[in-house]
Design a protein around this motif. Structure first.
Motif, PDB file in Angstrom:
ATOM      1  N   GLN A  15      37.561  33.363  58.429  1.00  0.00           N
ATOM      2  CA  GLN A  15      37.644  34.792  58.234  1.00  0.00           C
ATOM      3  C   GLN A  15      38.957  35.300  58.780  1.00  0.00           C
ATOM      4  O   GLN A  15      39.411  34.883  59.835  1.00  0.00           O
TER       5      GLN A  15
ATOM      6  N   TYR B 281      32.650  48.331  53.155  1.00  0.00           N
ATOM      7  CA  TYR B 281      31.344  48.122  52.559  1.00  0.00           C
ATOM      8  C   TYR B 281      30.265  48.316  53.620  1.00  0.00           C
ATOM      9  O   TYR B 281      30.503  48.138  54.808  1.00  0.00           O
TER      10      TYR B 281
ATOM     11  N   GLY C 235      22.426  43.060  49.721  1.00  0.00           N
ATOM     12  CA  GLY C 235      23.814  42.956  49.297  1.00  0.00           C
ATOM     13  C   GLY C 235      24.641  44.093  49.858  1.00  0.00           C
ATOM     14  O   GLY C 235      24.132  45.031  50.437  1.00  0.00           O
TER      15      GLY C 235
ATOM     16  N   PHE D 197      31.442  46.512  56.938  1.00  0.00           N
ATOM     17  CA  PHE D 197      32.452  45.466  56.834  1.00  0.00           C
ATOM     18  C   PHE D 197      33.704  46.017  56.159  1.00  0.00           C
ATOM     19  O   PHE D 197      33.614  46.823  55.227  1.00  0.00           O
TER      20      PHE D 197
ATOM     21  N   LEU E 163      39.058  39.332  49.535  1.00  0.00           N
ATOM     22  CA  LEU E 163      39.010  37.919  49.889  1.00  0.00           C
ATOM     23  C   LEU E 163      38.667  37.680  51.352  1.00  0.00           C
ATOM     24  O   LEU E 163      38.020  36.697  51.688  1.00  0.00           O
TER      25      LEU E 163
ATOM     26  N   GLY F 273      35.721  40.784  57.615  1.00  0.00           N
ATOM     27  CA  GLY F 273      35.462  40.601  59.027  1.00  0.00           C
ATOM     28  C   GLY F 273      33.993  40.318  59.278  1.00  0.00           C
ATOM     29  O   GLY F 273      33.189  40.162  58.354  1.00  0.00           O
ATOM     30  N   THR F 274      33.652  40.249  60.555  1.00  0.00           N
ATOM     31  CA  THR F 274      32.286  39.931  60.948  1.00  0.00           C
ATOM     32  C   THR F 274      31.384  41.161  60.979  1.00  0.00           C
ATOM     33  O   THR F 274      30.183  41.029  61.145  1.00  0.00           O
TER      34      THR F 274
ATOM     35  N   TYR G 223      33.087  36.928  41.994  1.00  0.00           N
ATOM     36  CA  TYR G 223      33.339  36.303  43.285  1.00  0.00           C
ATOM     37  C   TYR G 223      32.050  35.693  43.823  1.00  0.00           C
ATOM     38  O   TYR G 223      30.963  36.260  43.645  1.00  0.00           O
TER      39      TYR G 223
ATOM     40  N   TYR H  67      30.556  34.445  47.667  1.00  0.00           N
ATOM     41  CA  TYR H  67      30.765  34.461  49.107  1.00  0.00           C
ATOM     42  C   TYR H  67      29.572  33.786  49.782  1.00  0.00           C
ATOM     43  O   TYR H  67      28.468  33.736  49.235  1.00  0.00           O
TER      44      TYR H  67
ATOM     45  N   GLN I  98      27.434  33.961  53.476  1.00  0.00           N
ATOM     46  CA  GLN I  98      27.238  34.733  54.703  1.00  0.00           C
ATOM     47  C   GLN I  98      26.200  34.034  55.570  1.00  0.00           C
ATOM     48  O   GLN I  98      25.018  34.001  55.227  1.00  0.00           O
TER      49      GLN I  98
ATOM     50  N   GLN J  93      26.845  36.806  60.539  1.00  0.00           N
ATOM     51  CA  GLN J  93      28.280  36.645  60.357  1.00  0.00           C
ATOM     52  C   GLN J  93      28.796  37.498  59.206  1.00  0.00           C
ATOM     53  O   GLN J  93      28.025  38.140  58.485  1.00  0.00           O
ATOM     54  N   GLY J  94      30.089  37.487  59.038  1.00  0.00           N
ATOM     55  CA  GLY J  94      30.702  38.181  57.922  1.00  0.00           C
ATOM     56  C   GLY J  94      30.688  37.321  56.671  1.00  0.00           C
ATOM     57  O   GLY J  94      30.059  36.271  56.622  1.00  0.00           O
ATOM     58  N   LEU J  95      31.388  37.787  55.662  1.00  0.00           N
ATOM     59  CA  LEU J  95      31.438  37.069  54.399  1.00  0.00           C
ATOM     60  C   LEU J  95      32.582  36.070  54.386  1.00  0.00           C
ATOM     61  O   LEU J  95      33.701  36.385  54.789  1.00  0.00           O
ATOM     62  N   GLU J  96      32.286  34.880  53.910  1.00  0.00           N
ATOM     63  CA  GLU J  96      33.316  33.872  53.699  1.00  0.00           C
ATOM     64  C   GLU J  96      33.562  33.759  52.196  1.00  0.00           C
ATOM     65  O   GLU J  96      32.640  33.458  51.435  1.00  0.00           O
ATOM     66  N   PHE J  97      34.764  33.987  51.793  1.00  0.00           N
ATOM     67  CA  PHE J  97      35.121  33.851  50.384  1.00  0.00           C
ATOM     68  C   PHE J  97      35.013  32.395  49.966  1.00  0.00           C
ATOM     69  O   PHE J  97      35.483  31.493  50.668  1.00  0.00           O
TER      70      PHE J  97
ATOM     71  N   LEU K 299      26.256  35.222  48.289  1.00  0.00           N
ATOM     72  CA  LEU K 299      26.397  36.505  47.614  1.00  0.00           C
ATOM     73  C   LEU K 299      27.380  36.390  46.459  1.00  0.00           C
ATOM     74  O   LEU K 299      28.431  35.774  46.580  1.00  0.00           O
TER      75      LEU K 299
ATOM     76  N   LEU L  96      33.974  46.031  44.346  1.00  0.00           N
ATOM     77  CA  LEU L  96      33.019  44.959  44.133  1.00  0.00           C
ATOM     78  C   LEU L  96      31.602  45.510  44.045  1.00  0.00           C
ATOM     79  O   LEU L  96      31.214  46.377  44.824  1.00  0.00           O
TER      80      LEU L  96
ATOM     81  N   PHE M  54      27.873  44.042  44.381  1.00  0.00           N
ATOM     82  CA  PHE M  54      27.220  42.845  44.892  1.00  0.00           C
ATOM     83  C   PHE M  54      25.797  42.700  44.373  1.00  0.00           C
ATOM     84  O   PHE M  54      25.074  43.689  44.170  1.00  0.00           O
ATOM     85  N   GLY M  55      25.399  41.431  44.207  1.00  0.00           N
ATOM     86  CA  GLY M  55      23.992  41.131  44.025  1.00  0.00           C
ATOM     87  C   GLY M  55      23.289  41.123  45.362  1.00  0.00           C
ATOM     88  O   GLY M  55      23.921  41.295  46.414  1.00  0.00           O
ATOM     89  N   GLU M  56      21.977  40.890  45.324  1.00  0.00           N
ATOM     90  CA  GLU M  56      21.187  40.895  46.554  1.00  0.00           C
ATOM     91  C   GLU M  56      21.271  39.563  47.289  1.00  0.00           C
ATOM     92  O   GLU M  56      20.789  39.438  48.400  1.00  0.00           O
TER      93      GLU M  56
ATOM     94  N   ARG N 172      19.172  33.392  49.299  1.00  0.00           N
ATOM     95  CA  ARG N 172      19.052  32.848  50.656  1.00  0.00           C
ATOM     96  C   ARG N 172      18.684  31.378  50.562  1.00  0.00           C
ATOM     97  O   ARG N 172      17.626  31.028  50.040  1.00  0.00           O
TER      98      ARG N 172
END
Lengths: 106, 116
Positions: free
Chosen positions: A2, A35, A42, A88, A94, A97-98, B33, B35, B37, B41-45, B91, B105, B107-109, B112
């Protein structure tokens, strides 16, 4: 990995108060977006600010961007219990953050 | 459909099995996209598709991860030989954008995934 960081990680305020969250990033950006995520759901887009903009408003939201410091802030005014969520920032869609976990106490 | 649809919403699998996760983007959205999660934590691309261009796979964590997209419609994320550290919410998001990485963006739900 991240490349964004939000602070604080958690914020608890009383209903009616303002909430400020900060975001820092490492890469050059075209835009930065904020977001919201309710638990286990989501993400929902709140606001986009472009790299040539310094401030933007949308309803109770105010976003600032400082590209020289690679940072942004999100201000939620007159908070409501329904604002409780995680927030966020995403740089160029791309790098996220956390998140900041906001709790608004009725 | 009205929004981004992901399936399955929940998947429990055993270590070593392959899984496929599906994403139906909003009709007409050229960008898609994926991702990851992890809990808290946050989102990882992971990967990004834009129209007919070659996808940006720079976020895929290992060669066990792959994704495909048929034109500007459905995408499938495949994880082979799943490991416990793959447990996360995956996601998907789509965007109507002309320039790369510039659009809002949707997002879908999420799906998991739990690897036992």
């Amino acid at each position: 990995s991240q490349q964004g960081e939000e602070d604080p990680q958690a914020l608890s305020i009383q209903e009616g108060e303002n909430a400020t969250m900060n975001c820092s990033y490492k890469t050059s950006i075209n835009n930065l977006q904020w977001y919201r995520q309710n638990s286990g759901r989501g993400l929902v887009h709140l606001i986009l600010i472009r790299s040539n903009e310094r401030e933007k408003h949308s309803g109770r939201l105010r976003v600032t961007l400082d590209t020289s410091k690679k940072s942004s802030s999100l201000l939620i005014t007159a908070s409501r219990a329904a604002d409780t969520a995680s927030y966020f920032c995403g740089a160029n869609n791309l790098f996220f953050g956390t998140g900041t976990r906001l709790t608004v106490i009725p | 459909g009205a929004g981004v649809s992901q399936s399955p919403s929940n998947k429990v699998t055993e270590k070593g099995k392959d899984v496929e996760l599906r994403c139906d983007p909003i009709s007409g959205h050229t960008a898609l996209y994926w991702y990851r999660q992890r809990l808290g934590q946050g989102l990882e691309f992971l990967i990004y598709f834009q129209g007919n261009s070659a996808p940006d796979k720079s976020g895929l964590p290992s060669d066990r991860f792959s994704a495909e997209r048929t034109g500007e419609s459905v995408s499938t994320l495949t994880i082979q030989r799943t490991q416990q550290e793959d447990s996360a919410v995956y996601l998907c998001a789509s965007s109507l954008q002309v320039l790369a990485n510039t659009g809002e963006l949707f997002f879908g739900e999420g799906s998991r995934l739990t690897v036992l």
